[in-house]
Design an enzyme around this catalytic site. Sequence first.
Site, PDB file in Angstrom:
ATOM      1  N   PRO A  36    -129.539 -56.167 -34.169  1.00 13.86           N
ATOM      2  CA  PRO A  36    -129.045 -57.106 -33.251  1.00 13.86           C
ATOM      3  C   PRO A  36    -127.574 -57.402 -33.495  1.00 13.86           C
ATOM      4  CG  PRO A  36    -131.148 -57.815 -34.135  1.00 13.86           C
ATOM      5  CD  PRO A  36    -130.825 -56.509 -34.684  1.00 13.86           C
ATOM      6  N   GLU A  37    -126.778 -57.167 -32.509  1.00 21.11           N
ATOM      7  CA  GLU A  37    -125.412 -57.684 -32.496  1.00 21.11           C
ATOM      8  C   GLU A  37    -125.447 -58.908 -31.583  1.00 21.11           C
ATOM      9  OE1 GLU A  37    -122.338 -54.620 -32.031  1.00 21.11           O
ATOM     10  OE2 GLU A  37    -123.831 -53.092 -32.424  1.00 21.11           O
TER      11      GLU A  37
END
Length: 271
Positions: A2-3
């Site tokens: 996850p960014e």
Amino acid sequence: MPELPEVETTRRGVSPHVIGRRVVTVNVREHRLRWPVPADLAQRMTGETVTAVDRRAKYLLFRTGRGSMMLHLGMSGSLRVLNAASEPGPHDHVDLILDHGHLLRYRDPRRFGSIHWLDGDEDHHALLDQLGPEPLSDVFTGDLLFQLSRGRKAPVKNFIMDSHVVVGVGNIYANEALFLAGIHPQRAAGKISAARYQRLAQTIRQVLEQAIAKGGTTLRDFVNESGSPGYFRHELKVYGRGGEACEGCGTALKEIRLGQRTTVYCGRCQR
DNA sequence: CCGGACGCCTGTCGGC
DNA sequence: TGCCGACAGGCGTCCG
């Protein structure tokens, strides 16, 4: 992981299911995450009502009247909302059982994520203190990138992935933003003009917003609160496309290692 | 201060 | 088929 887009997708997805709900039970099956899950997490949260879900950088902050649960998804983490009766799998480390027959379940196969507890209504934590600006806020500008980059010899890709400079830009979106801005990832950060940083700030914002609109990017682990993947993977111009033809000029995209991370770019369009 | 490398951990994939 | 190394959305820490 996850960014920023995947964390924001998660925040928006879980919010309507948890805000206004009371925490009935907290089940911690695995305390060994990147840092130990606070031993008193259940004691702190049980009986509390979630009043808001905020995001700072890649951290999610679940607000209650007594304090906040601060959660990071690491590389492989995800949060889902499920029926309270559903059985946990091997990497389902923490459940918050809510008062409407559902639960919030944290899964993280690699355990690079973390959970902290912040007392009261202050966001005071060492992990938050040194963070740079939010890329989708007004204080994030090309001027700021230009000022901070003077004298820096590191590659511009490393520079924009530095959380002291700007938060939320991970490996995928750093590659994408540099391609869209026409900037070579290996160029020294300190030797890029103000005009080109204006453009880069713009493409960083653009790629993050578009990824959020598509529910983020799923390579392997990421799913939203309903278990669905993100669809921005289809929109990626360079990441995961080494050797393929550049969309702009047809030249084969190059793939190298920069700072231990796979880097993809067009040697002709990016200078 | 800055830059680069190293772990943390599990799962998967490609090559031999 | 099986084994082994490389690699995967992050990031704090250590060392030069």
